[in-house]
Design a protein around this motif. Structure first.
Motif, mmCIF file in Angstrom:
data_model
loop_
_atom_site.group_PDB
_atom_site.id
_atom_site.type_symbol
_atom_site.label_atom_id
_atom_site.label_comp_id
_atom_site.label_asym_id
_atom_site.label_seq_id
_atom_site.Cartn_x
_atom_site.Cartn_y
_atom_site.Cartn_z
ATOM 1 N N TYR A 140 -38.600 -44.688 -2.423
ATOM 2 C CA TYR A 140 -39.199 -45.965 -2.768
ATOM 3 C C TYR A 140 -39.029 -46.893 -1.564
ATOM 4 C CZ TYR A 140 -38.685 -44.156 -7.535
ATOM 5 O OH TYR A 140 -38.740 -43.378 -8.663
ATOM 6 N N LEU A 141 -40.119 -47.207 -0.892
ATOM 7 C CA LEU A 141 -40.024 -48.046 0.303
ATOM 8 C C LEU A 141 -41.393 -48.633 0.661
ATOM 9 C CD1 LEU A 141 -38.425 -49.118 2.765
ATOM 10 C CD2 LEU A 141 -39.051 -47.006 3.958
ATOM 11 N N MET A 142 -41.412 -49.942 0.865
ATOM 12 C CA MET A 142 -42.578 -50.631 1.416
ATOM 13 C C MET A 142 -42.081 -51.517 2.547
ATOM 14 S SD MET A 142 -45.377 -53.219 -0.350
ATOM 15 C CE MET A 142 -46.017 -51.991 -1.495
ATOM 16 N N GLU A 143 -42.838 -51.554 3.643
ATOM 17 C CA GLU A 143 -42.440 -52.335 4.804
ATOM 18 C C GLU A 143 -43.589 -53.196 5.312
ATOM 19 O OE1 GLU A 143 -39.094 -49.419 6.926
ATOM 20 O OE2 GLU A 143 -41.020 -49.792 7.906
ATOM 21 N N PHE A 144 -43.218 -54.354 5.870
ATOM 22 C CA PHE A 144 -44.153 -55.207 6.595
ATOM 23 C C PHE A 144 -43.601 -55.373 8.002
ATOM 24 C CE2 PHE A 144 -44.343 -56.568 2.152
ATOM 25 C CZ PHE A 144 -45.705 -56.453 1.893
ATOM 26 N N SER A 145 -44.417 -55.084 9.001
ATOM 27 C CA SER A 145 -43.993 -55.181 10.400
ATOM 28 C C SER A 145 -44.675 -56.393 11.033
ATOM 29 C CB SER A 145 -44.373 -53.900 11.160
ATOM 30 O OG SER A 145 -44.029 -53.985 12.514
ATOM 31 N N LEU A 146 -43.889 -57.432 11.319
ATOM 32 C CA LEU A 146 -44.448 -58.707 11.759
ATOM 33 C C LEU A 146 -43.935 -59.099 13.142
ATOM 34 C CD1 LEU A 146 -43.703 -59.996 8.293
ATOM 35 C CD2 LEU A 146 -45.981 -60.374 9.212
ATOM 36 N N SER A 147 -44.731 -59.897 13.835
ATOM 37 C CA SER A 147 -44.353 -60.396 15.160
ATOM 38 C C SER A 147 -43.809 -61.811 15.010
ATOM 39 C CB SER A 147 -45.559 -60.397 16.102
ATOM 40 O OG SER A 147 -46.049 -59.076 16.299
ATOM 41 N N GLY A 148 -42.541 -62.004 15.321
ATOM 42 C CA GLY A 148 -41.953 -63.336 15.282
ATOM 43 C C GLY A 148 -41.237 -63.645 13.984
ATOM 44 N N GLU A 149 -40.164 -64.431 14.112
ATOM 45 C CA GLU A 149 -39.363 -64.785 12.945
ATOM 46 C C GLU A 149 -40.114 -65.701 11.984
ATOM 47 O OE1 GLU A 149 -35.591 -66.354 13.960
ATOM 48 O OE2 GLU A 149 -34.903 -64.552 15.025
ATOM 49 N N THR A 150 -40.961 -66.565 12.535
ATOM 50 C CA THR A 150 -41.685 -67.505 11.674
ATOM 51 C C THR A 150 -42.578 -66.770 10.680
ATOM 52 O OG1 THR A 150 -41.684 -69.196 13.402
ATOM 53 C CG2 THR A 150 -43.308 -69.431 11.640
ATOM 54 N N ALA A 151 -43.321 -65.774 11.170
ATOM 55 C CA ALA A 151 -44.200 -64.996 10.286
ATOM 56 C C ALA A 151 -43.375 -64.244 9.253
ATOM 57 C CB ALA A 151 -45.036 -64.022 11.110
ATOM 58 N N ALA A 152 -42.225 -63.703 9.674
ATOM 59 C CA ALA A 152 -41.368 -62.966 8.744
ATOM 60 C C ALA A 152 -40.799 -63.893 7.680
ATOM 61 C CB ALA A 152 -40.242 -62.268 9.510
ATOM 62 N N GLU A 153 -40.369 -65.077 8.081
ATOM 63 C CA GLU A 153 -39.814 -66.041 7.129
ATOM 64 C C GLU A 153 -40.848 -66.434 6.082
ATOM 65 O OE1 GLU A 153 -38.519 -69.159 9.639
ATOM 66 O OE2 GLU A 153 -36.594 -68.202 10.150
ATOM 67 N N GLU A 154 -42.095 -66.585 6.506
ATOM 68 C CA GLU A 154 -43.148 -66.965 5.567
ATOM 69 C C GLU A 154 -43.385 -65.874 4.528
ATOM 70 O OE1 GLU A 154 -45.872 -69.939 8.335
ATOM 71 O OE2 GLU A 154 -46.346 -67.792 8.282
ATOM 72 N N VAL A 155 -43.342 -64.618 4.948
ATOM 73 C CA VAL A 155 -43.528 -63.516 4.000
ATOM 74 C C VAL A 155 -42.343 -63.426 3.047
ATOM 75 C CG1 VAL A 155 -43.723 -61.013 3.780
ATOM 76 C CG2 VAL A 155 -45.024 -62.217 5.544
ATOM 77 N N VAL A 156 -41.133 -63.593 3.564
ATOM 78 C CA VAL A 156 -39.940 -63.567 2.711
ATOM 79 C C VAL A 156 -40.017 -64.663 1.659
ATOM 80 C CG1 VAL A 156 -37.443 -63.957 2.676
ATOM 81 C CG2 VAL A 156 -38.440 -62.484 4.425
ATOM 82 N N GLU A 157 -40.498 -65.840 2.051
ATOM 83 C CA GLU A 157 -40.632 -66.950 1.111
ATOM 84 C C GLU A 157 -41.636 -66.612 0.005
ATOM 85 O OE1 GLU A 157 -41.931 -71.689 0.992
ATOM 86 O OE2 GLU A 157 -41.769 -70.622 2.895
ATOM 87 N N LEU A 158 -42.764 -66.000 0.374
ATOM 88 C CA LEU A 158 -43.762 -65.620 -0.626
ATOM 89 C C LEU A 158 -43.184 -64.594 -1.607
ATOM 90 C CD1 LEU A 158 -47.035 -65.253 1.501
ATOM 91 C CD2 LEU A 158 -46.389 -67.135 -0.011
ATOM 92 N N LEU A 159 -42.446 -63.625 -1.081
ATOM 93 C CA LEU A 159 -41.835 -62.611 -1.945
ATOM 94 C C LEU A 159 -40.821 -63.247 -2.886
ATOM 95 C CD1 LEU A 159 -41.309 -59.771 0.706
ATOM 96 C CD2 LEU A 159 -42.970 -59.774 -1.155
ATOM 97 N N ALA A 160 -40.022 -64.175 -2.367
ATOM 98 C CA ALA A 160 -39.013 -64.835 -3.196
ATOM 99 C C ALA A 160 -39.673 -65.641 -4.314
ATOM 100 C CB ALA A 160 -38.137 -65.737 -2.329
ATOM 101 N N ARG A 161 -40.780 -66.312 -4.013
ATOM 102 C CA ARG A 161 -41.486 -67.090 -5.034
ATOM 103 C C ARG A 161 -42.054 -66.195 -6.126
ATOM 104 N NH1 ARG A 161 -45.292 -71.553 -2.149
ATOM 105 N NH2 ARG A 161 -45.878 -71.822 -4.357
ATOM 106 N N SER A 162 -42.243 -64.911 -5.815
ATOM 107 C CA SER A 162 -42.754 -63.951 -6.806
ATOM 108 C C SER A 162 -41.629 -63.171 -7.479
ATOM 109 C CB SER A 162 -43.720 -62.969 -6.127
ATOM 110 O OG SER A 162 -44.789 -63.659 -5.509
ATOM 111 N N GLY A 163 -40.375 -63.520 -7.173
ATOM 112 C CA GLY A 163 -39.240 -62.839 -7.781
ATOM 113 C C GLY A 163 -39.015 -61.441 -7.245
ATOM 114 N N ILE A 164 -39.428 -61.194 -5.998
ATOM 115 C CA ILE A 164 -39.322 -59.861 -5.400
ATOM 116 C C ILE A 164 -38.197 -59.868 -4.366
ATOM 117 C CG2 ILE A 164 -40.512 -58.132 -3.995
ATOM 118 C CD1 ILE A 164 -43.152 -59.268 -5.211
ATOM 119 N N SER A 165 -37.220 -58.999 -4.550
ATOM 120 C CA SER A 165 -36.106 -58.915 -3.606
ATOM 121 C C SER A 165 -36.494 -58.039 -2.422
ATOM 122 C CB SER A 165 -34.869 -58.329 -4.296
ATOM 123 O OG SER A 165 -35.124 -57.015 -4.763
#
Length: 309
Positions: A140-165
């Motif tokens: 069980y594994l899904m990954e997102f490969s992003l350039s830069g911390e800002t883009a990664a932080e934005e995706v983490v925030e979206l996942l958190a708002r959806s209740g996804i760890s």
């Protein structure tokens, strides 16, 4: 076909009903696979590149819907470090880039989120741009490969708002956001409208649960067989000792019956011996224990088996 390709094929066919969702999806995809370049005169250009043709067609369709035109798709073939085809779209209009929050006056991805449906669209765009998913029958594994911390932080925030760890690590020059928890993986796949992949995930979990139950039962049965064999060997040894020293006739009839059954049926379990004798399992256990104690007392008193002729 890989699981990643299958899921992207499915997501690329989904058409958001609201324009705000289309903007959120394209903006997220631009951050996941876009490369900004300075053209001169203060102008910027944005190149969207992907190896997945349906994703390129999807981005072109979103551009047509949002900007009134679809950029041409260029096909680039590369041989190093591995053979691949890259589909590339180029945007250079200031109005278009500003609409995506990219360029001279950047807008955070969160600025495109008007409702929960926009979160789903942004996550869908991110997966189309830079996501991969493993075969659920293997892991069980899904990954997102992003350039830069800002883009990664934005995706983490979206996942958190959806209740996804999720978890975050670095791999080379990329920021990797990955999800391993099954429930979070199911939630995200369903949120992005990847229902065929969602079904594969559920089927994989059912199969794994069945295999695990079978393995546990097999291990338990193997352990029980081992215990039965070990007990049978010890009981047979004690009964033969009694038989060779003072004979089974010296035993009471119940003990003699139990002794004869054990000698005749070395592979029987305690329950099978009890059924053969027509008594309860507890009664058979008591008789075998009495035989063991008799043999132990005889050995303790110095009685030994006669030498073989």
């Amino acid at each position: 076909m890989s699981c990643t390709t299958a899921l992207k094929n499915e997501l690329a066919r989904f058409n958001p009903q609201k324009e705000c969702c289309a903007a959120a999806e394209l903006a997220a995809a631009a951050r996941g696979m876009g490369e900004l370049s300075l053209l001169g005169g203060g102008r910027f250009g944005l190149t969207l590149s992907t190896e997945h043709e349906p994703t390129a067609l999807r981005m072109a369709a979103l551009c047509r819907r949002l900007f009134g035109f679809a950029p041409d798709i260029a096909l680039i073939s590369k041989r190093q470090p591995r053979p691949k085809r890259i589909f590339s779209l180029f945007l250079d209009g200031a109005a278009s880039l500003d609409r995506l929050g990219i360029g001279a006056f950047p807008t955070p991805l969160g600025g495109f989120i008007k409702d929960d449906c926009c979160i789903a669209s942004a996550l869908r765009g991110t997966f189309l741009a830079c996501g991969v998913i493993s075969d659920p029958e293997k892991q069980y594994l899904m990954e997102f490969s992003l350039s830069g911390e800002t883009a990664a932080e934005e995706v983490v925030e979206l996942l958190a708002r959806s209740g996804i760890s999720c978890s975050w690590t670095e791999r080379g020059e990329k920021e990797i956001i990955y999800i391993k928890e099954f429930d979070s993986l199911v939630t995200l796949t369903g949120l992005m409208e990847g229902y065929s992949t969602l079904l594969k995930l559920e089927n994989a979990r059912v199969l794994k649960d069945v295999r695990n139950r079978i393995n546990r039962r097999t291990n338990c049965d193997t352990a029980n067989i081992g215990k039965t064999v070990n007990a049978s060997v010890q009981q047979t040894d004690d009964i033969l000792f009694i038989s060779r020293t003072c004979g089974l006739s010296s035993l009471s009839e119940p003990l003699a019956q139990a002794a004869r059954l054990r000698l005749e049926h070395g592979d029987y379990s305690l329950a099978e011996l009890a059924a053969a004798a027509g008594i309860s399992r507890s009664a058979m256990n008591n008789r075998l224990r009495a035989l063991r104690e008799r043999a132990a007392q005889m050995r303790a008193s110095g009685i030994t088996e006669p030498p073989e002729l």
